[in-house]
Design an enzyme around this catalytic site. Structure first.
Site, PDB file in Angstrom:
ATOM      1  N   LYS A   1       1.100  -1.075   0.024  1.00  0.00           N
ATOM      2  CA  LYS A   1      -0.114   0.175   0.063  1.00  0.00           C
ATOM      3  C   LYS A   1       1.086   0.907  -0.338  1.00  0.00           C
ATOM      4  CE  LYS A   1      -4.634   0.626   0.737  1.00  0.00           C
ATOM      5  NZ  LYS A   1      -5.356  -0.481   0.117  1.00  0.00           N
TER       6      LYS A   1
HETATM    7  N1  GLU Z   1      -7.410  -0.153  -3.017  1.00  0.00           N
HETATM    8  C1  GLU Z   1      -7.945  -1.342  -3.593  1.00  0.00           C
HETATM    9  C2  GLU Z   1      -8.203  -2.170  -2.549  1.00  0.00           C
HETATM   10  O1  GLU Z   1      -8.319  -1.136  -1.329  1.00  0.00           O
HETATM   11  C3  GLU Z   1      -7.323  -2.075  -4.907  1.00  0.00           C
HETATM   12  C4  GLU Z   1      -6.397  -2.393  -4.348  1.00  0.00           C
HETATM   13  C5  GLU Z   1      -5.315  -3.151  -6.567  1.00  0.00           C
HETATM   14  O2  GLU Z   1      -6.463  -3.061  -7.210  1.00  0.00           O
HETATM   15  O3  GLU Z   1      -4.813  -3.184  -6.313  1.00  0.00           O
HETATM   16  O4  GLU Z   1      -8.380  -3.430  -2.290  1.00  0.00           O
END
Ligand code: GLU
Length: 420
Positions: A108
């Site tokens: 993240k």
């Molecule tokens: N931000 C989204 C999540 O928390 C998508 C993450 C992604 O597609 O890599 O799942």
């Protein structure tokens, strides 16, 4: 209601992990090994504002675990972004990708900027600066970002461009891109579509209710909440309440979700529900207590907490956001027989379609939206059934079962690699 949670994201992630680790009887060595992030990067993101003033933001990228594949997870632009929050969200991604069994790890990123305060030029600059500082640890086979709170397909377009300047054409370095730059049909709606699919499956199995009998409340009217509400209404459910950080609206007879979505996304609007003229307002403190069958927190961490959990009337809570229920609230809901579908299952639709986008980029091929939606449904409902079976086998909550399944898969990948 303050939008700054009192129980932190990291505390929620710790309880989620510990409960499942106990069920798995995981050794202290494995607990440390799995929880500690593989790599964390913290960078300065300077910006000359359009008015000539100078400011700097702090950017992060946390690569939590890569045993099952490249680190995967969104980039968040929010004033609340900090080291601990990003760490907790990166760890959540590790278990999300493991649970739905796609070949990724978890990561993240974020910048502690409020995108609502910046102009497009300033936002582009912040995004490019941030990428120019973290690009060395990104890559299609290394770490693949995506949108999250405060970022969107345009942000991903700047990322793919900035990364390409240093590494050459690499569409698979980021997902959630615009279609024109290698995005996937269905990606923008995917998280909301997954929330809808899971909400309907859980309502059928645990409430014995068909879509037409469901009354739904959705907290958060961004990409996730808005699409979940639209698709649930399309499936026949009655959406009785929606809200965002500017306010909420309630109609026991059902809101016109398509009209609300059109209001929020209108060209001359600010992307919020503020000033919507079509329904009765409901205050933030009363929102969680709205009379409904399904409550979908799709906004921020810690939204359902010890001070508002007693008011929850829904018998099913579906976590559209990451970490939206504090452990104390979770415990109380469980005691009252309210089923909580955990984030790593409920909102995994986005990362599943990110996987499809990434695969299409390697193939230089575009699938149809119908194909994407059908494969999304197959993968997500398989995970749902796996979790349901694990709940029975362990006599555990849905969250414990989901985390036990996911953590077990991560440990076994690490074991096969000889990591400990
Ligand atoms: N931000 C989204 C999540 O928390 C998508 C993450 C992604 O597609 O890599 O799942």
């Amino acid at each position: 209601m303050s939008d700054q949670p009192t129980v932190t994201a990291y505390e929620i992630a710790t309880v989620n992990f510990d409960r499942a680790a106990d069920l798995l009887d995981l050794s202290p060595e494995w607990r440390t090994m799995i929880r500690t992030p593989f790599r964390e990067m913290k960078v300065e993101v300077p910006l000359y504002r359009d008015d000539g003033s100078f400011t700097t933001f702090i950017g992060y990228r946390v690569q939590h675990n890569g045993a099952r594949g490249p680190f995967k997870g969104g980039i968040r632009f929010s004033p609340h972004v900090g080291e601990q929050e990003v760490k907790a969200l990166a760890e959540t991604m590790t278990y999300k990708t493991a649970l739905v069994d796609i070949p990724f790890g978890g990561g993240k990123g974020g910048v502690n900027v409020d995108p609502r305060d910046l102009t497009q030029r300033e936002l582009e600059h912040v995004t490019r600066r941030y990428v120019s500082r973290i690009h060395l640890i990104l890559g299609p086979n290394r770490d693949v970002p995506a949108p999250d709170m405060g970022t969107n397909a345009q942000t991903m377009a700047w990322i793919v461009d900035q990364y390409g300047r240093q590494h050459g054409y690499s569409p698979a370095v980021v997902t959630g891109k615009p279609l024109e730059l290698g995005g996937s049909p269905g990606r923008a709606q995917a998280t909301g579509r997954g929330v809808m699919l899971i909400a309907l499956a859980a309502a059928r199995d645990h409430l014995g209710k068909a879509p037409a009998d469901l009354r739904v409340a959705v907290q958060g009217f961004g990409n996730v909440g808005m699409n979940a509400a639209l698709l649930l209404a399309e499936a026949g459910a009655t959406v009785v309440a929606v809200s965002d950080h500017t306010g909420g609206f309630h109609n026991p007879g059902g809101l016109d979700v398509a009209e609300l979505a059109a209001y929020v996304t209108r060209d001359d609007g600010d992307g919020t529900l503020a000033g919507y003229p079509g329904a009765e307002p409901v205050g933030a403190d009363d929102f969680m207590g709205v009379d409904c069958d399904v409550l979908i927190p799709a906004a921020i961490e810690g939204a359902i907490h010890k001070d508002n959990v007693a008011s929850v009337q829904a018998r099913l809570v579906v976590e559209g956001a990451n970490l939206p229920v504090t452990p104390e609230a979770d415990r109380q809901l469980d005691e009252r027989g309210v089923l909580v579908v955990p984030d790593i299952l409920a909102n995994a639709g986005g990362v599943i379609v990110s996987y499809f986008e990434w695969s299409q980029n390697f193939q230089q091929y575009r699938w149809s939206e119908a194909d994407v939606n059908e494969r999304l449904e197959r993968i997500l409902l398989k995970a749902y059934h796996d979790v349901a079976a694990k709940m029975k086998a362990l006599d555990a909550s849905m969250r414990e079962a989901a985390f036990a399944l996911a953590i077990g898969r991560v440990v076994s990948a690490e074991e096969l690699r000889g990591s400990l």
